[in-house]
Design a protein around this motif. Structure first.
Motif, PDB file in Angstrom:
ATOM      1  N   LEU A 169      43.675  49.382  52.041  1.00 33.56           N
ATOM      2  CA  LEU A 169      42.435  48.640  51.830  1.00 33.56           C
ATOM      3  C   LEU A 169      41.246  49.570  51.612  1.00 33.56           C
ATOM      4  N   ASN A 170      41.242  50.721  52.275  1.00 33.31           N
ATOM      5  CA  ASN A 170      40.163  51.685  52.069  1.00 33.31           C
ATOM      6  C   ASN A 170      40.167  52.245  50.654  1.00 33.31           C
ATOM      7  N   ALA A 171      41.340  52.392  50.052  1.00 31.85           N
ATOM      8  CA  ALA A 171      41.418  52.869  48.671  1.00 31.85           C
ATOM      9  C   ALA A 171      40.742  51.854  47.736  1.00 31.85           C
ATOM     10  N   LEU A 172      41.003  50.579  47.945  1.00 29.34           N
ATOM     11  CA  LEU A 172      40.336  49.543  47.149  1.00 29.34           C
ATOM     12  C   LEU A 172      38.835  49.508  47.440  1.00 29.34           C
ATOM     13  N   ASP A 173      38.465  49.710  48.679  1.00 27.56           N
ATOM     14  CA  ASP A 173      37.057  49.739  49.066  1.00 27.56           C
ATOM     15  C   ASP A 173      36.337  50.901  48.375  1.00 27.56           C
ATOM     16  N   ASP A 174      36.965  52.065  48.309  1.00 35.01           N
ATOM     17  CA  ASP A 174      36.367  53.223  47.624  1.00 35.01           C
ATOM     18  C   ASP A 174      36.162  52.929  46.140  1.00 35.01           C
ATOM     19  N   GLU A 175      37.155  52.282  45.529  1.00 36.28           N
ATOM     20  CA  GLU A 175      37.050  51.906  44.116  1.00 36.28           C
ATOM     21  C   GLU A 175      35.908  50.914  43.914  1.00 36.28           C
ATOM     22  N   LEU A 176      35.804  49.943  44.810  1.00 36.36           N
ATOM     23  CA  LEU A 176      34.729  48.950  44.734  1.00 36.36           C
ATOM     24  C   LEU A 176      33.360  49.612  44.861  1.00 36.36           C
ATOM     25  N   LEU A 177      33.236  50.536  45.780  1.00 32.64           N
ATOM     26  CA  LEU A 177      31.971  51.253  45.983  1.00 32.64           C
ATOM     27  C   LEU A 177      31.578  52.016  44.719  1.00 32.64           C
ATOM     28  N   ALA A 178      32.531  52.679  44.088  1.00 31.65           N
ATOM     29  CA  ALA A 178      32.249  53.424  42.857  1.00 31.65           C
ATOM     30  C   ALA A 178      31.792  52.476  41.746  1.00 31.65           C
ATOM     31  N   GLU A 179      32.418  51.314  41.653  1.00 34.53           N
ATOM     32  CA  GLU A 179      32.030  50.339  40.631  1.00 34.53           C
ATOM     33  C   GLU A 179      30.640  49.774  40.908  1.00 34.53           C
ATOM     34  N   LEU A 180      30.321  49.564  42.165  1.00 33.32           N
ATOM     35  CA  LEU A 180      28.972  49.121  42.524  1.00 33.32           C
ATOM     36  C   LEU A 180      27.939  50.153  42.106  1.00 33.32           C
ATOM     37  N   GLU A 181      28.221  51.415  42.391  1.00 38.09           N
ATOM     38  CA  GLU A 181      27.279  52.484  42.062  1.00 38.09           C
ATOM     39  C   GLU A 181      27.070  52.614  40.555  1.00 38.09           C
ATOM     40  N   ARG A 182      28.115  52.332  39.774  1.00 37.63           N
ATOM     41  CA  ARG A 182      28.018  52.397  38.306  1.00 37.63           C
ATOM     42  C   ARG A 182      27.456  51.113  37.715  1.00 37.63           C
ATOM     43  N   GLY A 183      27.384  50.052  38.517  1.00 39.05           N
ATOM     44  CA  GLY A 183      26.961  48.760  37.991  1.00 39.05           C
ATOM     45  C   GLY A 183      28.012  48.132  37.092  1.00 39.05           C
ATOM     46  N   ASP A 184      29.261  48.453  37.329  1.00 39.48           N
ATOM     47  CA  ASP A 184      30.395  47.970  36.535  1.00 39.48           C
ATOM     48  C   ASP A 184      30.796  46.581  37.035  1.00 39.48           C
ATOM     49  N   THR A 185      30.135  45.551  36.506  1.00 37.96           N
ATOM     50  CA  THR A 185      30.382  44.187  36.980  1.00 37.96           C
ATOM     51  C   THR A 185      31.826  43.736  36.763  1.00 37.96           C
ATOM     52  N   PRO A 186      32.426  43.939  35.583  1.00 35.83           N
ATOM     53  CA  PRO A 186      33.825  43.510  35.419  1.00 35.83           C
ATOM     54  C   PRO A 186      34.779  44.250  36.376  1.00 35.83           C
ATOM     55  N   GLY A 187      34.584  45.538  36.550  1.00 35.54           N
ATOM     56  CA  GLY A 187      35.412  46.304  37.484  1.00 35.54           C
ATOM     57  C   GLY A 187      35.202  45.845  38.918  1.00 35.54           C
ATOM     58  N   PHE A 188      33.962  45.594  39.268  1.00 30.33           N
ATOM     59  CA  PHE A 188      33.619  45.096  40.602  1.00 30.33           C
ATOM     60  C   PHE A 188      34.330  43.779  40.883  1.00 30.33           C
ATOM     61  N   ARG A 189      34.261  42.838  39.944  1.00 32.58           N
ATOM     62  CA  ARG A 189      34.912  41.529  40.110  1.00 32.58           C
ATOM     63  C   ARG A 189      36.415  41.696  40.318  1.00 32.58           C
ATOM     64  N   ARG A 190      37.022  42.535  39.476  1.00 31.17           N
ATOM     65  CA  ARG A 190      38.469  42.765  39.545  1.00 31.17           C
ATOM     66  C   ARG A 190      38.861  43.382  40.894  1.00 31.17           C
ATOM     67  N   THR A 191      38.140  44.400  41.310  1.00 30.08           N
ATOM     68  CA  THR A 191      38.485  45.107  42.546  1.00 30.08           C
ATOM     69  C   THR A 191      38.176  44.270  43.786  1.00 30.08           C
ATOM     70  N   LEU A 192      37.066  43.552  43.784  1.00 29.98           N
ATOM     71  CA  LEU A 192      36.772  42.670  44.915  1.00 29.98           C
ATOM     72  C   LEU A 192      37.881  41.626  45.052  1.00 29.98           C
ATOM     73  N   GLY A 193      38.290  41.051  43.933  1.00 29.73           N
ATOM     74  CA  GLY A 193      39.386  40.081  43.957  1.00 29.73           C
ATOM     75  C   GLY A 193      40.670  40.692  44.498  1.00 29.73           C
ATOM     76  N   ALA A 194      40.973  41.920  44.060  1.00 21.75           N
ATOM     77  CA  ALA A 194      42.188  42.603  44.525  1.00 21.75           C
ATOM     78  C   ALA A 194      42.113  42.897  46.022  1.00 21.75           C
ATOM     79  N   LEU A 195      40.954  43.334  46.497  1.00 22.66           N
ATOM     80  CA  LEU A 195      40.768  43.633  47.916  1.00 22.66           C
ATOM     81  C   LEU A 195      40.965  42.368  48.756  1.00 22.66           C
ATOM     82  N   LEU A 196      40.331  41.282  48.368  1.00 27.74           N
ATOM     83  CA  LEU A 196      40.458  40.036  49.124  1.00 27.74           C
ATOM     84  C   LEU A 196      41.880  39.489  49.057  1.00 27.74           C
ATOM     85  N   ASP A 197      42.519  39.610  47.905  1.00 24.95           N
ATOM     86  CA  ASP A 197      43.916  39.162  47.781  1.00 24.95           C
ATOM     87  C   ASP A 197      44.822  39.933  48.734  1.00 24.95           C
TER      88      ASP A 197
END
Length: 92
Positions: free
Chosen positions: A21-49
């Motif tokens: 879960l921390n690996a997905l969290d790190d990916e989500l954080l990087a996408e937030l910092e880049r403002g990558d909305t599609p990546g953020f949506r995908r990774t948040l969904g994967a983390l919650l799943d």
């Protein structure tokens, strides 16, 4: 650990799952910092799943204190930013 997904309820997760879960969290954080909305949506969904898949749901009437609170799947970038700590959404 008891984890609450906002708007859904709580699950009990074994500590052994937090490396994944921390690996997905790190990916989500990087996408937030880049403002990558599609990546953020995908990774948040994967983390919650994964939390839903790995966790054991607690009864709706359970009053266990949540040790970790995760945003709902429809949370915005700004809403998730407000929940972040130095470690991201998931400590460790």
């Amino acid at each position: 650990m008891i984890v609450r997904i906002m708007g859904e309820g709580q699950v009990k997760l074994a500590d052994s799952h937090f490396t994944e879960l921390n690996a997905l969290d790190d990916e989500l954080l990087a996408e937030l910092e880049r403002g990558d909305t599609p990546g953020f949506r995908r990774t948040l969904g994967a983390l919650l799943d994964r939390v839903r898949e790995l966790g054991t749901p607690l009864p709706d009437d359970s009053l266990e204190p949540s040790e970790l609170i995760l945003p709902s799947s429809d949370a915005t970038l700004d809403q998730v930013r407000d929940l972040l700590t130095d470690d991201g959404l998931i400590p460790g």
